[in-house]
Motif scaffolding. Structure first.
Motif, PDB file in Angstrom:
ATOM      1  N   PRO A   1       0.814  -1.218   0.000  1.00 38.91           N
ATOM      2  CA  PRO A   1       0.000   0.000   0.000  1.00 38.91           C
ATOM      3  C   PRO A   1       0.852   1.275   0.000  1.00 38.91           C
ATOM      4  CG  PRO A   1       0.014  -1.024   2.172  1.00 38.91           C
ATOM      5  CD  PRO A   1       0.702  -1.979   1.252  1.00 38.91           C
ATOM      6  N   LEU A   2       0.406   2.255  -0.754  1.00 38.99           N
ATOM      7  CA  LEU A   2       0.994   3.595  -0.758  1.00 38.99           C
ATOM      8  C   LEU A   2      -0.075   4.569  -0.278  1.00 38.99           C
ATOM      9  CD1 LEU A   2       2.936   3.640  -4.148  1.00 38.99           C
ATOM     10  CD2 LEU A   2       3.937   3.605  -1.862  1.00 38.99           C
ATOM     11  N   ARG A   3       0.306   5.490   0.613  1.00 37.71           N
ATOM     12  CA  ARG A   3      -0.660   6.403   1.215  1.00 37.71           C
ATOM     13  C   ARG A   3      -0.337   7.849   0.859  1.00 37.71           C
ATOM     14  NH1 ARG A   3       0.174   2.043   4.443  1.00 37.71           N
ATOM     15  NH2 ARG A   3      -1.733   0.936   5.066  1.00 37.71           N
ATOM     16  N   PHE A   4      -1.403   8.611   0.596  1.00 34.31           N
ATOM     17  CA  PHE A   4      -1.285  10.013   0.217  1.00 34.31           C
ATOM     18  C   PHE A   4      -2.185  10.839   1.125  1.00 34.31           C
ATOM     19  CE2 PHE A   4      -0.391   7.358  -3.401  1.00 34.31           C
ATOM     20  CZ  PHE A   4       0.631   7.990  -4.093  1.00 34.31           C
ATOM     21  N   ASP A   5      -1.832  12.130   1.276  1.00 33.30           N
ATOM     22  CA  ASP A   5      -2.657  13.011   2.109  1.00 33.30           C
ATOM     23  C   ASP A   5      -3.681  13.742   1.251  1.00 33.30           C
ATOM     24  OD1 ASP A   5      -1.298  15.010   0.780  1.00 33.30           O
ATOM     25  OD2 ASP A   5      -0.027  15.568   2.482  1.00 33.30           O
ATOM     26  N   ALA A   6      -4.351  14.722   1.851  1.00 30.03           N
ATOM     27  CA  ALA A   6      -5.432  15.429   1.168  1.00 30.03           C
ATOM     28  C   ALA A   6      -4.958  16.242  -0.022  1.00 30.03           C
ATOM     29  CB  ALA A   6      -6.162  16.324   2.161  1.00 30.03           C
ATOM     30  N   ARG A   7      -3.680  16.577  -0.071  1.00 30.07           N
ATOM     31  CA  ARG A   7      -3.138  17.341  -1.200  1.00 30.07           C
ATOM     32  C   ARG A   7      -2.551  16.433  -2.272  1.00 30.07           C
ATOM     33  NH1 ARG A   7       1.108  20.818   1.918  1.00 30.07           N
ATOM     34  NH2 ARG A   7       1.369  18.714   2.818  1.00 30.07           N
ATOM     35  N   GLY A   8      -2.561  15.126  -2.032  1.00 24.91           N
ATOM     36  CA  GLY A   8      -1.986  14.194  -2.991  1.00 24.91           C
ATOM     37  C   GLY A   8      -0.513  13.967  -2.798  1.00 24.91           C
ATOM     38  N   ALA A   9       0.036  14.362  -1.632  1.00 20.05           N
ATOM     39  CA  ALA A   9       1.456  14.165  -1.336  1.00 20.05           C
ATOM     40  C   ALA A   9       1.665  12.770  -0.762  1.00 20.05           C
ATOM     41  CB  ALA A   9       1.948  15.230  -0.358  1.00 20.05           C
ATOM     42  N   LEU A  10       2.731  12.107  -1.202  1.00 22.41           N
ATOM     43  CA  LEU A  10       3.029  10.750  -0.760  1.00 22.41           C
ATOM     44  C   LEU A  10       3.498  10.752   0.689  1.00 22.41           C
ATOM     45  CD1 LEU A  10       3.360   7.744  -1.579  1.00 22.41           C
ATOM     46  CD2 LEU A  10       5.705   8.292  -2.257  1.00 22.41           C
ATOM     47  N   LEU A  11       2.902   9.870   1.496  1.00 22.60           N
ATOM     48  CA  LEU A  11       3.257   9.753   2.909  1.00 22.60           C
ATOM     49  C   LEU A  11       4.200   8.571   3.099  1.00 22.60           C
ATOM     50  CD1 LEU A  11      -0.288  10.312   4.463  1.00 22.60           C
ATOM     51  CD2 LEU A  11       1.537  11.991   4.203  1.00 22.60           C
ATOM     52  N   GLY A  12       5.461   8.733   2.693  1.00 20.93           N
ATOM     53  CA  GLY A  12       6.428   7.661   2.843  1.00 20.93           C
ATOM     54  C   GLY A  12       6.345   6.650   1.713  1.00 20.93           C
ATOM     55  N   GLU A  13       7.303   5.732   1.699  1.00 20.99           N
ATOM     56  CA  GLU A  13       7.349   4.697   0.682  1.00 20.99           C
ATOM     57  C   GLU A  13       6.570   3.463   1.123  1.00 20.99           C
ATOM     58  OE1 GLU A  13      11.414   3.881  -0.083  1.00 20.99           O
ATOM     59  OE2 GLU A  13      11.790   5.799  -1.088  1.00 20.99           O
ATOM     60  N   ALA A  14       6.417   2.534   0.181  1.00 21.70           N
ATOM     61  CA  ALA A  14       5.735   1.274   0.508  1.00 21.70           C
ATOM     62  C   ALA A  14       6.529   0.524   1.569  1.00 21.70           C
ATOM     63  CB  ALA A  14       5.598   0.411  -0.739  1.00 21.70           C
ATOM     64  N   PRO A  15       5.872  -0.052   2.561  1.00 21.96           N
ATOM     65  CA  PRO A  15       6.588  -0.756   3.633  1.00 21.96           C
ATOM     66  C   PRO A  15       7.354  -1.957   3.107  1.00 21.96           C
ATOM     67  CG  PRO A  15       4.231  -1.210   3.749  1.00 21.96           C
ATOM     68  CD  PRO A  15       4.411  -0.140   2.724  1.00 21.96           C
ATOM     69  N   ARG A  16       8.550  -2.187   3.672  1.00 21.47           N
ATOM     70  CA  ARG A  16       9.364  -3.325   3.276  1.00 21.47           C
ATOM     71  C   ARG A  16       8.997  -4.537   4.128  1.00 21.47           C
ATOM     72  NH1 ARG A  16      11.022  -1.827  -1.603  1.00 21.47           N
ATOM     73  NH2 ARG A  16      11.853   0.306  -1.569  1.00 21.47           N
ATOM     74  N   ARG A  17       8.928  -5.688   3.501  1.00 24.30           N
ATOM     75  CA  ARG A  17       8.563  -6.900   4.207  1.00 24.30           C
ATOM     76  C   ARG A  17       9.805  -7.746   4.441  1.00 24.30           C
ATOM     77  NH1 ARG A  17       2.722  -8.900   3.113  1.00 24.30           N
ATOM     78  NH2 ARG A  17       2.619  -8.195   5.249  1.00 24.30           N
ATOM     79  N   SER A  18       9.794  -8.510   5.521  1.00 27.03           N
ATOM     80  CA  SER A  18      10.941  -9.351   5.849  1.00 27.03           C
ATOM     81  C   SER A  18      11.079 -10.479   4.830  1.00 27.03           C
ATOM     82  CB  SER A  18      10.780  -9.927   7.250  1.00 27.03           C
ATOM     83  OG  SER A  18       9.717 -10.866   7.284  1.00 27.03           O
ATOM     84  N   ALA A  19      12.264 -11.098   4.822  1.00 28.82           N
ATOM     85  CA  ALA A  19      12.503 -12.210   3.902  1.00 28.82           C
ATOM     86  C   ALA A  19      11.558 -13.374   4.178  1.00 28.82           C
ATOM     87  CB  ALA A  19      13.956 -12.669   4.019  1.00 28.82           C
ATOM     88  N   THR A  20      11.240 -13.582   5.451  1.00 28.06           N
ATOM     89  CA  THR A  20      10.335 -14.682   5.810  1.00 28.06           C
ATOM     90  C   THR A  20       8.943 -14.444   5.240  1.00 28.06           C
ATOM     91  OG1 THR A  20      11.561 -15.044   7.862  1.00 28.06           O
ATOM     92  CG2 THR A  20       9.356 -15.982   7.719  1.00 28.06           C
ATOM     93  N   VAL A  21       8.431 -13.243   5.441  1.00 26.00           N
ATOM     94  CA  VAL A  21       7.093 -12.917   4.933  1.00 26.00           C
ATOM     95  C   VAL A  21       7.089 -12.931   3.406  1.00 26.00           C
ATOM     96  CG1 VAL A  21       5.327 -11.121   4.842  1.00 26.00           C
ATOM     97  CG2 VAL A  21       6.501 -11.601   6.987  1.00 26.00           C
ATOM     98  N   TYR A  22       8.177 -12.435   2.827  1.00 23.52           N
ATOM     99  CA  TYR A  22       8.271 -12.410   1.369  1.00 23.52           C
ATOM    100  C   TYR A  22       8.274 -13.833   0.798  1.00 23.52           C
ATOM    101  CZ  TYR A  22       9.574 -10.502  -3.180  1.00 23.52           C
ATOM    102  OH  TYR A  22       9.575 -10.142  -4.502  1.00 23.52           O
ATOM    103  N   THR A  23       8.945 -14.753   1.497  1.00 24.45           N
ATOM    104  CA  THR A  23       8.958 -16.151   1.059  1.00 24.45           C
ATOM    105  C   THR A  23       7.557 -16.756   1.144  1.00 24.45           C
ATOM    106  OG1 THR A  23      11.243 -16.414   1.811  1.00 24.45           O
ATOM    107  CG2 THR A  23       9.965 -18.425   1.478  1.00 24.45           C
ATOM    108  N   ARG A  24       6.880 -16.485   2.253  1.00 17.50           N
ATOM    109  CA  ARG A  24       5.510 -16.980   2.409  1.00 17.50           C
ATOM    110  C   ARG A  24       4.609 -16.417   1.306  1.00 17.50           C
ATOM    111  NH1 ARG A  24       1.068 -14.480   4.238  1.00 17.50           N
ATOM    112  NH2 ARG A  24      -0.640 -15.730   5.102  1.00 17.50           N
ATOM    113  N   ASP A  25       4.707 -15.107   1.054  1.00 13.76           N
ATOM    114  CA  ASP A  25       3.889 -14.494   0.003  1.00 13.76           C
ATOM    115  C   ASP A  25       4.203 -15.096  -1.359  1.00 13.76           C
ATOM    116  OD1 ASP A  25       2.719 -12.874   1.877  1.00 13.76           O
ATOM    117  OD2 ASP A  25       3.979 -11.131   1.456  1.00 13.76           O
ATOM    118  N   GLY A  26       5.492 -15.428  -1.578  1.00 12.04           N
ATOM    119  CA  GLY A  26       5.868 -16.028  -2.846  1.00 12.04           C
ATOM    120  C   GLY A  26       5.252 -17.396  -3.045  1.00 12.04           C
ATOM    121  N   MET A  27       5.209 -18.204  -1.974  1.00 12.14           N
ATOM    122  CA  MET A  27       4.604 -19.530  -2.082  1.00 12.14           C
ATOM    123  C   MET A  27       3.098 -19.430  -2.333  1.00 12.14           C
ATOM    124  SD  MET A  27       6.572 -21.925   0.687  1.00 12.14           S
ATOM    125  CE  MET A  27       8.337 -22.215   0.561  1.00 12.14           C
TER     126      MET A  27
END
Length: 525
Positions: free
Chosen positions: A300-326
Motif C-alpha cells: 500500500p501507498l498512502r497520500f494526504d489530502a493534497r496528494g502528497a506521498l506519505l512515505g514509501e511502501a513498507p518493506r517486508r521481511s525475507a520470511t514474509v516475502y517467502t511466504r507471500d511467494g509460495m
C-alpha cells in the motif's frame, strides 16, 4: 529389504490416495477452474462490456462518488485490470456500520466503460469454485480448512510414495498400452503423474503453506499469543482516520497512478481507498495489483489530502516475502495468459491423475473378486462414488453455469440460487449413479456433461447478440475464450462417453493350476 520397502510404499500410495481421493478430486477440479475465475466472472455477467483503462475508470469512479456520496466516511474503488470486467465502487455513509462479510452491500455500484452504473446479474462467478476448493461451502470454515489440510497431507504422501513405488516411472511415461484393461489405466495414471510431477509437488506443498497457521498453530500461539495478534503484525492496520472538521476537496485520483507506478517499479494499482473524502484529514491508499509480482503483498501507498506521498511502501521481511511467494505460486495470480494455460493444463492433468487412480482401484479389485459380476456392497459403494464424483462434478459445474443463464436476473439472493443448482445437480448425479448399472451411469453422465457444455455457447450465440463471435470481433477474449473452451470441453466429454460405451472388457485370465511334483515326475518306484 528394498523390494519389501517398495511394496509397503505401494500399499501406502494406494490407501492414502483412496481414503481421501474423492475430496482430492473436488479440490483439484475446482482449483483448476479457479485459474480462470476472473474470466468466469466476466462470462457470468454478460451485461458488462469491455472495461475502460485504469486512469479513465478512476476519473469516472471519482466523479460518480462525488455526485452520489460526497459526505461519505469512505470511498472504495476497485479498478479494472487486464482480466477484470468493470469498475466497482463502494461507499460508507457516516455513522453507518460496515456490512458484514457475505451480506449484500446497499452502498455499491458497478460502472461500465462509460462510467454509468449498470445492473449486472448477481452471481458468485468464478469465486465460487475458488472458495469451494478449500472452504467446501456448507461446512464451517475452520473445520473445512482442517479437513482440506488433512487431505492435502495425504496427497503429498501419495505423491512421494508413488515416486518410490514406480522405479521405472519415467520409462512408464512413454508407455501407453491401449485396450489392456487394468494395464491401460495404470499407464494413463503414470503418464499423467509424471507429466506434471513438479506442478503436483509445488501445488500440494504450497497449498499446505497457505493454511499453515490452521494445522500448525503452536509457534504462532507461543510467539504471538494467538492468530489474531499474529495477523495484526503480519498485516498491520492503519489507525482509523478521524475528521478534523475542515472541508477539503479530494485531489485528482488518476494523477496519483503514475506516482504509485514509479514507487512500485512500473506496477499497477488494483484499488483505491479514500478515508474521509470531504475532510482535510483525508487519507488516500493505493494498493498494488496482485498480478504484478509472484509475491503478492499489496504494497500500500498512502497520500494526504493534497496528494502528497506519505512515505514509501513498507518493506517486508525475507520470511514474509517467502511466504507471500509460495502463496503467489499456488494462486498464480501473477501468471500471464500463456503461463496461466500451463498452470491450467497441469491442473487438468492432476485432476485426471486422481480420477484414473480412483478408477484403477475398482478395475484392479474387480479382477480379484470371486465373482466380478456380483461384487460385494463395499465395492459397489466405491464404484458408485467414483461415478458421482468423477463424472457428476462436471455435470454440477456446468449446471451452475446454466443456472447463471436461466435463473431470472431479478431473483432475490440469485447468487445463492446458482449455488443451489450446483449442489442439486451433484446430488442427482450421485443418485443416478446408484440407480443405474455402472457402465450406463458412466456413459450417461459423461454424455450429459458434454451436451451441457456444447449447448452453452450455442445458447449464447442465440441470446447474447452473436455470443463468442461478437465477443471475438470486439476484442473481448475472456468471454469468447470461455465459449470456445466450453466447446472443447464438451467435445472431450462426449469422446470419453463414446469410448466408455464402445469399450469391450478384457476377459480375465484364468491361471492353470500348478502341477505338483508327483504329477510331473510320476509315481516313485
Amino acid at each position: 529389504m528394498s523390494q519389501g520397502f517398495r511394496q509397503s510404499q505401494a500399499v501406502l500410495h494406494t490407501w492414502s490416495g483412496l481414503v481421501v481421493g474423492w475430496v482430492l478430486y473436488l479440490i483439484f477440479i475446482a482449483g483448476t477452474a479457479s485459474y480462470w475465475r476472473v474470466e468466469l466472472t466476466r462470462w457470468m455477467q454478460p451485461e458488462l462490456t469491455l472495461p475502460a483503462s485504469s486512469s479513465v475508470a478512476l476519473e469516472q469512479a471519482q466523479a460518480f462518488l462525488a455526485r452520489t456520496a460526497p459526505d461519505a466516511a469512505r470511498w472504495s474503488i476497485e479498478l479494472p485490470g487486464s482480466r477484470s470486467n468493470a469498475t466497482t465502487v463502494r461507499w460508507q455513509p457516516k455513522d453507518a456500520p460496515e456490512p458484514k462479510r457475505g451480506q449484500p452491500n446497499p452502498w455499491q455500484a458497478t460502472l461500465d466503460a462509460n462510467g454509468a452504473p449498470v445492473q449486472a446479474r448477481d452471481t458468485r462467478g468464478g469465486d465460487f469454485f475458488y472458495r469451494l476448493h478449500f472452504d467446501l461451502h456448507y461446512v464451517p470454515v475452520i473445520w473445512a480448512r482442517w479437513f482440506v489440510c488433512f487431505c492435502t497431507m495425504f496427497m503429498l504422501v501419495a505423491i512421494v510414495s508413488g515416486v518410490i513405488t514406480h522405479k521405472k516411472i519415467f520409462a512408464d511415461f512413454f508407455t501407453l498400452r491401449r485396450g489392456k484393461g487394468q494395464r491401460s489405466w495404470l499407464d494413463g495414471h503414470n503418464a499423467l503423474a509424471v507429466l506434471s510431477l513438479p506442478f503436483h509437488l509445488m501445488i500440494t506443498y504450497t497449498g499446505l503453506i497457505t493454511l499453515m497457521t490452521v494445522y500448525m498453530p503452536w509457534a504462532v500461539d507461543a510467539n504471538f499469543g494467538g492468530r489474531d495478534a499474529f495477523f495484526a503484525e503480519l498485516f498491520p492496520r492503519e489507525a482509523k482516520v478521524e475528521p478534523l472538521g475542515q472541508a477539503a476537496t479530494p485531489p485528482a485520483l488518476a494523477a496519483l497512478l503514475p506516482v504509485a507506478a514509479r514507487q512500485w517499479g512500473e506496477g499497477h494499482a488494483a484499488s483505491v481507498l479514500v478515508d474521509q473524502p470531504g475532510d482535510a484529514a483525508m487519507r488516500i491508499t493505493l494498493r498494488r495489483d496482485s498480478g504484478d509480482r509472484i509475491a503478492d503483498s499489496g504494497e500500500p501507498l498512502r497520500f494526504d489530502a493534497r496528494g502528497a506521498l506519505l512515505g514509501e511502501a513498507p518493506r517486508r521481511s525475507a520470511t514474509v516475502y517467502t511466504r507471500d511467494g509460495m502463496i503467489g505460486m499456488h494462486a498464480a495470480r501473477f501468471a500471464p495468459t500463456a503461463m496461466r494455460w500451463l498452470f491450467f493444463l497441469s491442473g487438468v492433468a492432476g485432476t485426471l491423475m486422481v480420477a484414473t487412480g480412483l478408477v484403477l482401484w475398482t478395475v484392479k479389485r474387480r479382477e480379484q473378486l470371486p465373482d466380478p459380476a456380483r461384487p460385494h456392497l463395499g465395492f459397489r459403494i466405491v464404484e458408485r462414488l467414483n461415478i458421482g464424483f468423477v463424472a457428476g462434478l462436471p455435470v454440477a459445474m456446468l449446471a451452475f453455469l446454466w443456472g447463471n443463464r436461466l435463473l431470472p436476473t431479478a431473483l432475490e439472493q440469485r447468487s445463492k440460487a446458482e449455488v443451489s443448482v450446483f449442489f442439486a445437480a451433484w446430488a442427482l448425479s450421485l443418485l443416478h449413479a446408484t440407480l443405474r448399472l455402472p457402465r450406463r451411469a458412466w456413459v450417461e453422465q459423461l454424455a450429459c456433461a458434454g451436451v451441457l457444455a456444447i449447448l452453452l455457447p450455442v445458447f449464447n450465440v442465440a441470446v447474447w447478440h452473436g455470443g463468442m463471435f461478437t465477443a471475438f470481433a470486439t476484442g473481448d477474449l475472456a468471454k469468447g475464450g470461455m465459449d470456445a473452451g466450453l466447446l472443447l470441453i464438451g467435445a472431450g466429454l462426449l469422446w470419453a462417453a463414446r469410448r466408455v460405451n464402445r469399450h469391450v472388457p478384457v476377459p480375465r485370465r484364468v491361471r492353470a493350476p500348478r502341477a505338483s511334483a508327483a504329477t510331473v515326475t510320476g509315481p516313485s518306484t
